[in-house]
Design a protein around this motif. Structure first.
Motif, PDB file in Angstrom:
ATOM      1  N   ALA A 293       0.837  -1.195   0.000  1.00  0.00           N
ATOM      2  CA  ALA A 293       0.000   0.000   0.000  1.00  0.00           C
ATOM      3  C   ALA A 293       0.875   1.250   0.000  1.00  0.00           C
ATOM      4  N   ASP A 294       0.303   2.354  -0.399  1.00  0.00           N
ATOM      5  CA  ASP A 294       1.046   3.621  -0.398  1.00  0.00           C
ATOM      6  C   ASP A 294       1.474   4.018   1.001  1.00  0.00           C
ATOM      7  N   SER A 295       0.776   3.505   2.019  1.00  0.00           N
ATOM      8  CA  SER A 295       1.090   3.851   3.401  1.00  0.00           C
ATOM      9  C   SER A 295       2.261   3.057   3.973  1.00  0.00           C
ATOM     10  N   LEU A 296       2.896   2.210   3.165  1.00  0.00           N
ATOM     11  CA  LEU A 296       4.038   1.429   3.656  1.00  0.00           C
ATOM     12  C   LEU A 296       5.120   2.381   4.162  1.00  0.00           C
ATOM     13  N   PRO A 297       5.623   2.196   5.397  1.00  0.00           N
ATOM     14  CA  PRO A 297       6.652   3.097   5.925  1.00  0.00           C
ATOM     15  C   PRO A 297       7.869   3.178   5.015  1.00  0.00           C
ATOM     16  N   GLY A 298       8.459   4.367   4.950  1.00  0.00           N
ATOM     17  CA  GLY A 298       9.615   4.560   4.081  1.00  0.00           C
ATOM     18  C   GLY A 298      10.782   3.673   4.440  1.00  0.00           C
ATOM     19  N   GLU A 299      10.934   3.336   5.742  1.00  0.00           N
ATOM     20  CA  GLU A 299      12.026   2.459   6.170  1.00  0.00           C
ATOM     21  C   GLU A 299      11.919   1.090   5.501  1.00  0.00           C
ATOM     22  N   ARG A 300      10.712   0.566   5.411  1.00  0.00           N
ATOM     23  CA  ARG A 300      10.531  -0.753   4.799  1.00  0.00           C
ATOM     24  C   ARG A 300      10.637  -0.666   3.274  1.00  0.00           C
ATOM     25  N   ARG A 301      10.143   0.422   2.720  1.00  0.00           N
ATOM     26  CA  ARG A 301      10.262   0.587   1.269  1.00  0.00           C
ATOM     27  C   ARG A 301      11.742   0.688   0.872  1.00  0.00           C
ATOM     28  N   ASN A 302      12.534   1.400   1.669  1.00  0.00           N
ATOM     29  CA  ASN A 302      13.972   1.510   1.393  1.00  0.00           C
ATOM     30  C   ASN A 302      14.665   0.162   1.540  1.00  0.00           C
ATOM     31  N   ALA A 303      14.216  -0.648   2.520  1.00  0.00           N
ATOM     32  CA  ALA A 303      14.806  -1.980   2.707  1.00  0.00           C
ATOM     33  C   ALA A 303      14.538  -2.860   1.489  1.00  0.00           C
ATOM     34  N   LEU A 304      13.321  -2.780   0.932  1.00  0.00           N
ATOM     35  CA  LEU A 304      13.009  -3.552  -0.266  1.00  0.00           C
ATOM     36  C   LEU A 304      13.867  -3.111  -1.447  1.00  0.00           C
ATOM     37  N   PRO A 311       8.515  -2.493  -4.979  1.00  0.00           N
ATOM     38  CA  PRO A 311       7.127  -2.908  -4.705  1.00  0.00           C
ATOM     39  C   PRO A 311       6.121  -2.231  -5.622  1.00  0.00           C
ATOM     40  N   ARG A 312       5.118  -3.008  -6.020  1.00  0.00           N
ATOM     41  CA  ARG A 312       4.007  -2.469  -6.790  1.00  0.00           C
ATOM     42  C   ARG A 312       2.881  -2.041  -5.840  1.00  0.00           C
ATOM     43  N   ARG A 313       1.971  -1.239  -6.357  1.00  0.00           N
ATOM     44  CA  ARG A 313       0.875  -0.753  -5.529  1.00  0.00           C
ATOM     45  C   ARG A 313      -0.205  -1.829  -5.377  1.00  0.00           C
ATOM     46  N   LEU A 314      -0.771  -1.880  -4.177  1.00  0.00           N
ATOM     47  CA  LEU A 314      -1.940  -2.730  -3.958  1.00  0.00           C
ATOM     48  C   LEU A 314      -3.151  -2.086  -4.626  1.00  0.00           C
ATOM     49  N   PRO A 315      -4.119  -2.877  -5.077  1.00  0.00           N
ATOM     50  CA  PRO A 315      -5.346  -2.288  -5.631  1.00  0.00           C
ATOM     51  C   PRO A 315      -6.022  -1.387  -4.600  1.00  0.00           C
ATOM     52  N   GLY A 316      -6.550  -0.264  -5.032  1.00  0.00           N
ATOM     53  CA  GLY A 316      -7.192   0.680  -4.133  1.00  0.00           C
ATOM     54  C   GLY A 316      -8.702   0.568  -4.151  1.00  0.00           C
ATOM     55  N   GLY A 317      -9.362   1.376  -3.291  1.00  0.00           N
ATOM     56  CA  GLY A 317     -10.809   1.414  -3.251  1.00  0.00           C
ATOM     57  C   GLY A 317     -11.467   0.225  -2.604  1.00  0.00           C
TER      58      GLY A 317
END
Length: 468
Positions: A293-304, A311-317
């Motif tokens: 999700a877009d709300s994934l913390p930046g620390e984890r996104r940087n680790a990936l 990472p790709r985006r999860l479906p929204g709505g």
């Protein structure tokens, strides 16, 4: 006698592949001077094929594979296992086509140049007068048989702690019999079970002469007449062994189902990032699809990103659990193996079970939170880019309660009657209610990797035993 040990990562019913890797190991042992080559029990047919072993078509393929293998051999015999129904008894072909019974039984088989023979329950004399006794499983009766070597073709799955027990038990058996003992263990995974290899050869006095690599294809040649100091198998690091077992289980389940990589969805739980690292180390970043999700913390996104994954985006709505289910289904349509990071503590408590919709395997489904903490510390040592996943998080009080109720299969009343019960009554009673309430949901879950001892291999505890 120079004994060649071969353990291969065979695939269920994929006889061309299994023959290829088996012959490669056999020839490698020949080059090192083996006088007898022994392969693990699943080296020809793959991990237990369940009801396939009761089908006449499967048995005919296995029979043809044995014949083809005998044509590939040189003058050194090969000892392995095959299904009993391949060799019709007095009942003829009816025994092979029987709906149940001996069809799934495995027997030790000696394959020589253009000859295949069953050697169950008897001592077989090889060229040069050497005598060998072989059995499938952990038991044998070789007392007074006057043989020169015992061969055990074990099919017992791996579990946490077995690396300390099995070599010690084999050494004791060899010394008790006064005979060299070769214990062959398969490598692979099927139906949630993992086979970890680590085949051994022990001398007549219990000394360890050779040990193959755990969780990998390997072969070696050792002499039963070798002398010298007693060797021991160094105790493995529990976290590293657990990680390698999970790698083996995820890789082989994906390969068994025709997938070349995996997909998963990240959420706020530490276990999801831990699973992402496991998938990347198993399949590579290019074969691992991660959605977040877009709300994934930046620390984890940087680790990936440091691990090479974008990472790709999860479906929204839609709710998060529905988005994760859609991501799993989309990944499977694209040819990826859907994984979920749900742990055993969450499964037993009925927490977040809707997140696994569309998932095909739960790698952490047999791990409590304490096991995941141990695994996270190991992964942090190997990958400094990973954040402190469980730092500052207190362990759930229900983790210990679930272990007491599930592993002991005891009710809360029985546990509270013990003077050393480490959990208070309120927590234990609530854990008991959660176990009972989630029993039906647990029946619908996908398979998980069994890593605990045999007492933990129940898919879910009996409600009648816990409901007091």
């Amino acid at each position: 006698m120079n004994i060649g040990l071969v353990q291969v990562s065979a695939q269920t019913a994929d006889f061309p592949h299994n023959l290829r890797v088996l012959v490669q190991g056999y020839r490698g042992c020949l080059d090192r001077g083996a006088e007898l080559v022994v392969a693990d029990a699943f080296s020809l047919c793959g991990p237990p094929p369940a009801d396939l072993a009761l089908r006449s078509s499967f048995l005919r393929q296995e029979e043809r594979a044995l014949a083809a293998l005998s044509h590939e051999l040189a003058g050194v015999p090969l000892l392995l296992a095959a299904h009993a129904a391949v060799f019709p008894t007095d009942g003829g072909q009816e025994a092979a086509d029987a709906p149940c019974g001996g069809g799934a039984e495995m027997l030790p088989v000696l394959v020589e140049r253009d000859a295949v023979s069953v050697i169950e329950g008897e001592v077989t004399e090889l060229e040069g007068g050497r005598r060998v006794y072989a059995a499938c499983g952990e038991g044998w009766e070789a007392f007074g048989r006057g043989c020169d070597l015992i061969v055990c073709l074990s099919g017992e799955p791996w579990f946490a702690g077995c690396r300390e027990k099995w070599p010690e038990a084999a050494a004791w058996e060899a010394a008790a019999e006064g005979l060299p003992l070769a214990c062959l263990r398969p490598v692979g995974a099927a139906d949630g079970f993992i086979w970890g290899g680590g085949s051994t050869l022990h001398a007549a006095d219990g000394r360890l002469l050779a040990a193959l690599s755990p969780f990998d294809e390997d072969f070696c040649v050792a002499s039963t007449a070798a002398t010298g100091r007693r060797r021991t198998c160094p105790p493995p690091d529990p976290a590293e062994e657990l990680f390698r077992a999970l790698q083996c289980g995820v890789r082989d389940h994906a390969r068994r189902n025709g997938y070349l990589g995996a997909c998963l969805a990240l959420d706020e739980r530490p276990a999801s990032l831990l699973l992402a690292w496991l998938a990347i180390k198993t399949f590579g970043a290019e074969n691992t699809v991660i959605r977040a999700a877009d709300s994934l913390p930046g620390e984890r996104r940087n680790a990936l990103c440091a691990m090479g994954a974008e990472p790709r985006r999860l479906p929204g709505g839609m709710p998060e659990y529905a988005a994760m289910a859609c991501a799993a289904l989309d990944g499977e349509r694209e040819g990826w193996f859907p994984l979920s990071s749900l742990s055993r503590s969450e499964i037993l408590g009925g927490c977040g079970l809707e997140r696994v919709w569309g998932t095909l395997l739960l790698p952490f489904g047999d791990l409590y939170e304490g096991d995941l903490r141990l695994l996270a510390d190991f992964c942090r040592e190997k990958a400094p880019e990973l954040p402190a996943l469980y730092g500052g998080r207190s362990e759930s009080p229900f983790d210990a309660a679930f272990q007491l109720l599930e592993d002991g299969n005891l009710s809360a009343t029985e546990l509270l009657a013990r003077p050393d019960c480490p959990v208070d009554e309120q927590t234990l009673r609530k854990a008991q209610r959660l176990l009972i309430a989630s029993a039906w949901k647990r029946k619908t879950l996908p398979p998980f990797l069994h890593v605990g001892e045999e007492k933990r291999r129940r898919r879910y505890p009996g409600m009648h035993r816990l409901n007091d």
